[in-house]
Design an enzyme around this catalytic site. Structure first.
Site, PDB file in Angstrom:
ATOM      1  N   HIS A 141      10.823  -2.871  -6.036  1.00  0.00           N
ATOM      2  CA  HIS A 141       9.763  -4.365  -5.498  1.00  0.00           C
ATOM      3  C   HIS A 141       8.354  -3.986  -6.058  1.00  0.00           C
ATOM      4  O   HIS A 141       7.566  -2.838  -5.914  1.00  0.00           O
ATOM      5  CB  HIS A 141       9.689  -3.940  -3.674  1.00  0.00           C
ATOM      6  CG  HIS A 141       8.571  -4.502  -3.497  1.00  0.00           C
ATOM      7  ND1 HIS A 141       7.428  -3.959  -2.900  1.00  0.00           N
ATOM      8  CD2 HIS A 141       8.403  -6.161  -3.063  1.00  0.00           C
ATOM      9  CE1 HIS A 141       7.023  -4.292  -2.061  1.00  0.00           C
ATOM     10  NE2 HIS A 141       7.274  -5.924  -1.944  1.00  0.00           N
TER      11      HIS A 141
ATOM     12  N   HIS B 117       6.679   8.419 -11.026  1.00  0.00           N
ATOM     13  CA  HIS B 117       5.245   9.166 -10.080  1.00  0.00           C
ATOM     14  C   HIS B 117       4.436   8.963 -10.925  1.00  0.00           C
ATOM     15  O   HIS B 117       3.070   8.634 -10.979  1.00  0.00           O
ATOM     16  CB  HIS B 117       6.031   9.766  -9.393  1.00  0.00           C
ATOM     17  CG  HIS B 117       6.128   9.374  -7.994  1.00  0.00           C
ATOM     18  ND1 HIS B 117       5.372   8.500  -7.476  1.00  0.00           N
ATOM     19  CD2 HIS B 117       7.781   9.010  -7.553  1.00  0.00           C
ATOM     20  CE1 HIS B 117       6.581   8.347  -6.098  1.00  0.00           C
ATOM     21  NE2 HIS B 117       7.447   8.189  -6.155  1.00  0.00           N
TER      22      HIS B 117
END
Length: 304
Positions: free
Chosen positions: A108, A147
């Site tokens: 998302h 990340h």
């Protein structure tokens, strides 16, 4: 230029939607996005683009919306009482991607701009957004790379940005009734305006532009991984968490429904197929168990 310029933001958002859709079509290799332009009676409109039945993506939705109104909805004034009595303008690009292969994570992303006006007063404005990753099967390499991409795009704006927005993402995408995170997080920010319009806008652009850079390599790496009915059923079960979060906790969903937004676009994030199972428990020592024990809780993925 440090005064907020919504025209500039809108132009970026429309271009971002176009570029992300092109990138996803290239990754899928067969399906194309269908576009559905819509207007809102109270003011504004948008364009929803949805890809279904692809080779890689079961469903992908990339929505642009630009809505306006004469008064603020309850979901906004509850957190910002100073907005009561102001007209508002909200625009953004929001996307959710549900792959076919359970080894590819769902993802998302959202970038948005909000501005509220009142005669005789300065406008109140801010940027928000972020992106997050929801794997079904745990691949540490993918999560660390995700990340690292998030950290890299934050670095030009300050060393404190990534850890702050990473923590915010972990806290936001959390299901209290399940006591688990929705996935492995990423970035989440809101109310961004303290650095002025130019810097705040630049950061929002970095997040929007960085999304596909972070996600595409994971898709390429996992799209040909073999899977069977067992993995598919687990994927459908875990998709239930997406539904639970979006309908119960997500502020964007609540804001859209309360402002008379377009229901089809707001609920575009829902997976096409999903299932629930009473008191599901993963088998000890399985990949599914590892997801629960090691991935559905906040972790510092870059210093493991």
């Amino acid at each position: 230029m440090n005064a907020p310029d919504s025209t500039l933001v809108k132009a970026f958002l429309l271009d971002l939607q176009h570029r992300i859709c092109n990138g996803l079509e290239a990754l899928d290799g067969s399906a194309k996005f269908a576009e559905d332009a819509w207007k809102r009676e109270e003011g504004g409109g948008g364009q929803s683009r949805v890809l279904t039945g692809g080779t890689v993506f079961e469903q992908a939705g990339v929505n642009f919306s630009h809505v306006m109104g004469a008064s603020m909805p309850a979901s906004a004034t509850a957190h910002r009482p100073e907005l009561a009595g102001r007209s508002f303008e909200a625009m953004g690009v929001s996307l959710v991607i549900h792959p076919n292969n359970p080894h590819i994570p769902t993802t998302h992303a959202n970038v948005r701009f909000f501005i509220a006006h009142k005669d005789g007063a300065d406008p109140v404005w801010w940027f928000g957004g972020g992106f997050d990753l929801t794997p079904y099967y745990p691949y540490l390499e993918d999560v660390v790379e995700w990340h690292q991409s998030a950290k890299s795009l934050c670095e030009p704006f300050g060393d404190e940005i990534y850890p702050e927005y990473k923590q915010w993402c972990d806290e936001y995408f959390f299901l209290p009734h399940r006591n688990e995170t929705r996935g492995v997080g990423g970035l989440f920010f809101d109310d961004l305006n303290k650095q002025g319009f130019d810097t705040s806008f630049a950061f929002m652009q970095a997040v929007g532009n960085g999304f596909l850079t972070a996600y595409a390599p994971i898709v390429e790496r996992r799209k040909d991984t073999v899977y069977g009915e067992h993995e598919r059923q687990f994927q459908l079960y875990r998709r239930g968490r997406y539904v639970e979060f979006n309908l119960v906790y997500d502020r964007g969903t609540l804001f859209g429904l309360q402002t008379g937004g377009r229901t089809e676009s707001i609920l575009m994030s829902m997976p096409p197929l999903v299932r629930w199972e009473y008191a599901y428990t993963p088998e000890a020592g399985s990949a599914e168990a590892a997801l629960y024990s090691d991935y559905l809780k906040p972790r510092d993925w870059l210093t493991l």
